[in-house]
Design a protein around this motif. Sequence first.
Motif, mmCIF file in Angstrom:
data_model
loop_
_atom_site.group_PDB
_atom_site.id
_atom_site.type_symbol
_atom_site.label_atom_id
_atom_site.label_comp_id
_atom_site.label_asym_id
_atom_site.label_seq_id
_atom_site.Cartn_x
_atom_site.Cartn_y
_atom_site.Cartn_z
ATOM 1 N N LEU A 231 4.128 1.230 -19.386
ATOM 2 C CA LEU A 231 3.930 2.483 -18.659
ATOM 3 C C LEU A 231 2.584 2.526 -17.943
ATOM 4 O O LEU A 231 2.405 3.287 -16.988
ATOM 5 C CB LEU A 231 4.052 3.672 -19.614
ATOM 6 C CG LEU A 231 5.432 3.933 -20.212
ATOM 7 C CD1 LEU A 231 5.414 5.192 -21.067
ATOM 8 C CD2 LEU A 231 6.491 4.061 -19.123
ATOM 9 N N LEU A 232 1.656 1.713 -18.384
ATOM 10 C CA LEU A 232 0.345 1.651 -17.739
ATOM 11 C C LEU A 232 0.374 0.831 -16.441
ATOM 12 O O LEU A 232 -0.513 0.985 -15.591
ATOM 13 C CB LEU A 232 -0.684 1.044 -18.689
ATOM 14 C CG LEU A 232 -1.211 1.946 -19.805
ATOM 15 C CD1 LEU A 232 -1.970 1.130 -20.835
ATOM 16 C CD2 LEU A 232 -2.103 3.042 -19.234
ATOM 17 N N LEU A 233 1.379 -0.010 -16.285
ATOM 18 C CA LEU A 233 1.409 -0.939 -15.158
ATOM 19 C C LEU A 233 1.310 -0.283 -13.779
ATOM 20 O O LEU A 233 0.582 -0.781 -12.912
ATOM 21 C CB LEU A 233 2.672 -1.811 -15.233
ATOM 22 C CG LEU A 233 2.666 -2.879 -16.332
ATOM 23 C CD1 LEU A 233 3.991 -3.623 -16.352
ATOM 24 C CD2 LEU A 233 1.512 -3.854 -16.118
ATOM 25 N N PRO A 234 2.024 0.836 -13.509
ATOM 26 C CA PRO A 234 1.902 1.444 -12.180
ATOM 27 C C PRO A 234 0.466 1.857 -11.852
ATOM 28 O O PRO A 234 0.020 1.696 -10.713
ATOM 29 C CB PRO A 234 2.832 2.660 -12.266
ATOM 30 C CG PRO A 234 3.820 2.309 -13.314
ATOM 31 C CD PRO A 234 3.046 1.525 -14.327
ATOM 32 N N LEU A 235 -0.244 2.381 -12.827
ATOM 33 C CA LEU A 235 -1.617 2.808 -12.592
ATOM 34 C C LEU A 235 -2.534 1.608 -12.368
ATOM 35 O O LEU A 235 -3.443 1.656 -11.542
ATOM 36 C CB LEU A 235 -2.108 3.650 -13.765
ATOM 37 C CG LEU A 235 -1.386 4.985 -13.958
ATOM 38 C CD1 LEU A 235 -1.865 5.677 -15.231
ATOM 39 C CD2 LEU A 235 -1.577 5.891 -12.758
ATOM 40 N N VAL A 236 -2.281 0.537 -13.100
ATOM 41 C CA VAL A 236 -3.063 -0.687 -12.917
ATOM 42 C C VAL A 236 -2.813 -1.246 -11.518
ATOM 43 O O VAL A 236 -3.750 -1.650 -10.812
ATOM 44 C CB VAL A 236 -2.693 -1.734 -13.986
ATOM 45 C CG1 VAL A 236 -3.381 -3.067 -13.683
ATOM 46 C CG2 VAL A 236 -3.099 -1.239 -15.372
ATOM 47 N N ALA A 237 -1.543 -1.252 -11.085
ATOM 48 C CA ALA A 237 -1.195 -1.769 -9.764
ATOM 49 C C ALA A 237 -1.845 -0.957 -8.649
ATOM 50 O O ALA A 237 -2.189 -1.498 -7.588
ATOM 51 C CB ALA A 237 0.321 -1.765 -9.588
ATOM 52 N N ARG A 238 -2.022 0.342 -8.885
ATOM 53 C CA ARG A 238 -2.646 1.210 -7.869
ATOM 54 C C ARG A 238 -4.165 1.197 -7.960
ATOM 55 O O ARG A 238 -4.841 1.846 -7.173
ATOM 56 C CB ARG A 238 -2.143 2.645 -8.038
ATOM 57 C CG ARG A 238 -0.660 2.807 -7.798
ATOM 58 C CD ARG A 238 -0.176 4.176 -8.251
ATOM 59 N NE ARG A 238 1.286 4.226 -8.298
ATOM 60 C CZ ARG A 238 1.977 5.083 -9.048
ATOM 61 N NH1 ARG A 238 1.349 5.979 -9.798
ATOM 62 N NH2 ARG A 238 3.296 5.057 -9.043
ATOM 63 N N ALA B 147 -6.385 6.165 -17.317
ATOM 64 C CA ALA B 147 -4.969 5.797 -17.271
ATOM 65 C C ALA B 147 -4.289 5.981 -18.620
ATOM 66 O O ALA B 147 -3.176 6.509 -18.700
ATOM 67 C CB ALA B 147 -4.817 4.347 -16.800
ATOM 68 N N LEU B 148 -4.954 5.545 -19.679
ATOM 69 C CA LEU B 148 -4.363 5.652 -21.016
ATOM 70 C C LEU B 148 -4.076 7.112 -21.364
ATOM 71 O O LEU B 148 -2.995 7.441 -21.873
ATOM 72 C CB LEU B 148 -5.296 5.033 -22.050
ATOM 73 C CG LEU B 148 -4.807 5.070 -23.506
ATOM 74 C CD1 LEU B 148 -3.481 4.341 -23.647
ATOM 75 C CD2 LEU B 148 -5.857 4.458 -24.435
ATOM 76 N N GLN B 149 -5.006 7.983 -21.074
ATOM 77 C CA GLN B 149 -4.824 9.397 -21.382
ATOM 78 C C GLN B 149 -3.674 9.997 -20.572
ATOM 79 O O GLN B 149 -2.902 10.818 -21.075
ATOM 80 C CB GLN B 149 -6.109 10.180 -21.106
ATOM 81 C CG GLN B 149 -6.009 11.663 -21.468
ATOM 82 C CD GLN B 149 -7.305 12.406 -21.240
ATOM 83 O OE1 GLN B 149 -8.314 11.814 -20.852
ATOM 84 N NE2 GLN B 149 -7.299 13.709 -21.476
ATOM 85 N N GLN C 154 0.825 -1.205 0.000
ATOM 86 C CA GLN C 154 0.000 0.000 0.000
ATOM 87 C C GLN C 154 0.865 1.263 0.000
ATOM 88 O O GLN C 154 0.571 2.221 -0.715
ATOM 89 C CB GLN C 154 -0.908 -0.017 1.228
ATOM 90 C CG GLN C 154 -1.800 1.200 1.362
ATOM 91 C CD GLN C 154 -2.649 1.152 2.621
ATOM 92 O OE1 GLN C 154 -2.879 0.078 3.203
ATOM 93 N NE2 GLN C 154 -3.112 2.298 3.061
ATOM 94 N N VAL C 155 1.931 1.257 0.776
ATOM 95 C CA VAL C 155 2.825 2.423 0.833
ATOM 96 C C VAL C 155 3.662 2.512 -0.440
ATOM 97 O O VAL C 155 3.880 3.604 -0.979
ATOM 98 C CB VAL C 155 3.732 2.353 2.076
ATOM 99 C CG1 VAL C 155 4.715 3.526 2.088
ATOM 100 C CG2 VAL C 155 2.899 2.370 3.350
ATOM 101 N N ARG C 156 4.113 1.382 -0.959
ATOM 102 C CA ARG C 156 4.905 1.374 -2.193
ATOM 103 C C ARG C 156 4.136 1.977 -3.362
ATOM 104 O O ARG C 156 4.733 2.543 -4.279
ATOM 105 C CB ARG C 156 5.316 -0.054 -2.540
ATOM 106 C CG ARG C 156 6.505 -0.586 -1.742
ATOM 107 C CD ARG C 156 6.816 -1.992 -2.184
ATOM 108 N NE ARG C 156 7.928 -2.565 -1.446
ATOM 109 C CZ ARG C 156 8.255 -3.859 -1.468
ATOM 110 N NH1 ARG C 156 7.512 -4.703 -2.196
ATOM 111 N NH2 ARG C 156 9.287 -4.297 -0.799
ATOM 112 N N GLN C 157 2.829 1.852 -3.337
ATOM 113 C CA GLN C 157 2.014 2.391 -4.432
ATOM 114 C C GLN C 157 2.058 3.912 -4.484
ATOM 115 O O GLN C 157 1.648 4.510 -5.477
ATOM 116 C CB GLN C 157 0.567 1.897 -4.295
ATOM 117 C CG GLN C 157 0.417 0.415 -4.592
ATOM 118 C CD GLN C 157 -0.990 -0.095 -4.376
ATOM 119 O OE1 GLN C 157 -1.836 0.608 -3.810
ATOM 120 N NE2 GLN C 157 -1.272 -1.307 -4.825
ATOM 121 N N LYS C 158 2.554 4.539 -3.438
ATOM 122 C CA LYS C 158 2.705 5.994 -3.414
ATOM 123 C C LYS C 158 4.090 6.429 -3.883
ATOM 124 O O LYS C 158 4.396 7.617 -3.894
ATOM 125 C CB LYS C 158 2.461 6.518 -2.001
ATOM 126 C CG LYS C 158 1.077 6.197 -1.455
ATOM 127 C CD LYS C 158 0.917 6.712 -0.036
ATOM 128 C CE LYS C 158 -0.467 6.376 0.511
ATOM 129 N NZ LYS C 158 -0.658 6.891 1.887
#
Length: 237
Positions: A101-108, A114-116, A77-81
């Motif tokens: 590049l989309l992966l961090p947003l998917v993980a959060r 996200a795509l935009q 949870q903290v790593r996502q920040k």
Amino acid sequence: MISCYHLIIQHPTGERPLLEDISVDIARGEFVEIIGPSGAGKSLLCSVFGLRRRVQGAKCIVVGRNIDRLAPSKVTQVRQKIGTHSQRPEFLEERSLLQNLLLPLVARGKTDGALQKVQTLISGTALEVLSEVPIRGLSAGQRTLASIFRALVGQPELVLLDGGLQGLGELEGDAISALRQVSRAGSTVVLAARELSPCADLRTQVIRLDAGRVVSVQRSAEPEPDVTSVSGITEVR
């Protein structure tokens, strides 16, 4: 944002500590550069700040959380920040640059828009025309830039760039422009490298390491971030 007090990491063979009596204080919105020669302890310190290295008994607060008291279930949870770039970044090699590049947003769990967000981030940069190219087809410099941009996706509260802007060559300008945007929008940025970056207009603090110790701390102007663009301060626990 980051407060570390007398951090010590012992050498596994009992030799001189890898990190010895490290104390740093980085406020929210700062742009800090950690400078030192190879083997100074920069990458190890970044691994602590990025919660990749847990140190028992460490008096260290990252993103408002005492990492020594942080339950294992809360680490993700903290790593996502935190957005991170390492000197040897790993990707999904068969997937496109855009997908990586989309992966961090998917993980959060932040998939709406996200795509935009990713397309806006890479717009006008050398990566824009490479968005559908598999990562395995990128040059070393392009991979480094992709890793830095991945760390910036979604405006994380804390950005850690281990290796700074090294290895970018003519792509360095794209990285600096993107860093300038996230820094001025309120993210705390920490660069660890052998030499200072060209980002003198953003830099608020220089911490010099050598042989695992802080040898000097130089401060400049206080940051003036637009903190409304990032999430609020997490209560220290």
